[in-house]
Design a protein around this motif. Structure first.
Motif, short mmCIF file in Angstrom:
data_model
loop_
_atom_site.label_atom_id
_atom_site.label_comp_id
_atom_site.label_asym_id
_atom_site.label_seq_id
_atom_site.Cartn_x
_atom_site.Cartn_y
_atom_site.Cartn_z
N ARG A 75 2.38 5.14 8.62
CA ARG A 75 0.99 4.67 8.54
C ARG A 75 0.50 4.24 9.92
N LYS A 76 -0.70 4.70 10.26
CA LYS A 76 -1.36 4.30 11.50
C LYS A 76 -2.50 3.36 11.17
N ALA A 77 -2.72 2.38 12.05
CA ALA A 77 -3.85 1.45 11.93
C ALA A 77 -3.86 0.72 10.59
N VAL A 78 -2.67 0.42 10.07
CA VAL A 78 -2.55 -0.35 8.84
C VAL A 78 -1.73 -1.60 9.15
N PRO A 79 -2.27 -2.80 8.94
CA PRO A 79 -1.52 -4.03 9.22
C PRO A 79 -0.23 -4.09 8.41
N ALA A 80 0.80 -4.68 9.01
CA ALA A 80 2.11 -4.74 8.36
C ALA A 80 2.04 -5.39 6.99
N GLU A 81 1.21 -6.45 6.87
CA GLU A 81 1.14 -7.17 5.60
C GLU A 81 0.50 -6.34 4.49
N ARG A 82 -0.22 -5.30 4.85
CA ARG A 82 -0.88 -4.47 3.83
C ARG A 82 0.00 -3.33 3.33
N VAL A 83 1.06 -3.02 4.06
CA VAL A 83 1.90 -1.87 3.70
C VAL A 83 2.52 -2.06 2.31
N LEU A 84 3.04 -3.26 2.04
CA LEU A 84 3.64 -3.50 0.74
C LEU A 84 2.61 -3.43 -0.38
N THR A 85 1.38 -3.85 -0.09
CA THR A 85 0.31 -3.74 -1.09
C THR A 85 0.06 -2.28 -1.45
N LEU A 86 0.00 -1.42 -0.43
CA LEU A 86 -0.20 0.01 -0.66
C LEU A 86 1.00 0.61 -1.40
N ALA A 87 2.20 0.19 -1.02
CA ALA A 87 3.40 0.70 -1.68
C ALA A 87 3.43 0.29 -3.15
N ARG A 88 3.01 -0.94 -3.41
CA ARG A 88 3.01 -1.43 -4.79
C ARG A 88 1.97 -0.66 -5.63
N ALA A 89 0.82 -0.35 -5.04
CA ALA A 89 -0.19 0.43 -5.75
C ALA A 89 0.34 1.82 -6.07
N ARG A 90 1.05 2.42 -5.15
CA ARG A 90 1.65 3.74 -5.38
C ARG A 90 2.65 3.66 -6.53
N LEU A 91 3.42 2.60 -6.54
CA LEU A 91 4.44 2.42 -7.57
C LEU A 91 3.81 2.27 -8.96
#
Length: 326
Positions: A75-91
């Motif tokens: 991921r580019k231009a995505v804050p570290a704290e948001r990555v888990l949020t995106l991963a959880r949504a995918r899950l």
């Protein structure tokens, strides 16, 4: 996988011009040394033995490794704290709302990273050893990558079984430290455009997009059809047949409710072949999947094309003429 189609010059001008900014040219990785099921780097082959890489998008891969499925997203231009949020949504999108998640940390590549442990169980307290088992479990992790990127790592272990979870963590260690085991930069600007087989270029129909494109593998995705291919050398008949059968097995596993596989005579890249065909239910009607493998000089190519049944017997344009019926 495919036959000759002409490119729409204006469309490709738009694509190529949009990709011509800033990022350095990344040469395609040669096909030499690929394993029968995936073109992994020498340092990754033993670890990823038995895994099949699936091009999820230009910036992500899914690795299907038996009872363990692992994904990597750059991921580019995505804050570290948001990555888990995106991963959880995918899950949740894939496993439903009953996912139970506990946040924490995970040590990988000599550092501790933000992570989450999850499980999908029939009732609270279920587990691999419990009377009420879980149907899945695993981890989500956010890892800092090169060039200011964030690596989203995720894994799903069938039945939340400990051996499958342990396999996930084993693969995480490599992915966290080194990224793609195929040695390719996961970036739209690193794709080989136009997509091509070693012997010819492939067309991308209107409203379709390549989600992977290297000298060894690729995928073109449309709303109701897709075309995937991979190449390895040297070509050996017994390996090619096993490679084809395993590829079809992985495709069926990813399509719930898939019907039985039928072997039929076909032409693949104008070469006589034995194709495997099956259907799977979707909300828009049966999805038809054709898959086959053949040799071209010293290379072997595996190809699969999927499309809605209403389009048979003609193969859609995304198949690039790779398949035909004698």
């Amino acid at each position: 996988m495919a036959n000759a189609w002409k490119w729409v010059a204006a469309w490709w001008c738009v694509v190529l011009c949009s990709c011509a900014t800033s990022a350095p040219h990344v040469p395609p990785v040669p096909p030499e040394g690929a394993t029968p099921v995936g073109p992994f780097l020498p340092a990754a082959r033993a670890l990823f033995a038995g895994c099949t890489p699936v091009p999820d998008s230009a910036t992500s891969r899914v690795y299907q490794c038996g009872d363990s499925t692992v994904w990597l997203v750059e991921r580019k231009a995505v804050p570290a704290e948001r990555v888990l949020t995106l991963a959880r949504a995918r899950l949740v999108e894939r496993l439903g709302e009953r996912v139970v998640v506990a946040e924490g940390a995970l040590p990988l590549a000599d550092r501790s990273w933000p992570a989450a442990r999850f499980a999908v169980c029939d009732a609270e307290g279920g587990g691999a050893e419990a009377s009420t088992p879980c149907r899945a479990g695993g981890y989500l992790v956010s890892v800092a990558g090169p060039l200011g990127r964030q690596r989203e790592l995720g894994c799903v272990a069938k039945n939340n079984a400990q051996p499958a979870v342990a396999r996930c963590l084993e693969l995480f260690e490599y992915l966290a430290a080194k990224g793609s085991p195929e040695g390719e930069l996961l970036d739209e600007q690193a794709m080989l455009l136009p997509p091509r087989l070693p012997w010819r270029s492939l067309a991308v129909p209107e409203k379709c997009q390549p989600s992977e494109s290297t000298s060894r593998a690729g995928r073109i995705r449309c709303d109701d059809a897709s075309f995937v291919w991979s190449v390895y050398r040297p070509a050996r008949t017994e390996v090619t047949v096993r490679w084809r059968d395993q590829g079809v097995s992985e495709l069926r596993a990813a399509l719930p409710g898939a019907g039985p596989v039928k072997e039929v005579a076909c032409m693949l890249e104008q070469q006589p072949a034995r194709c495997l065909r099956f259907t799977a239910p979707t909300s828009r009607g049966p999805l038809v999947v054709w898959a086959g493998a053949t040799h071209w000089d010293d290379r072997a190519v595996f190809a699969a094309c999927s499309f809605l049944e209403s389009e048979e017997p003609a193969f859609p344009a995304v198949c690039n003429g790779a398949f035909s019926v004698p």
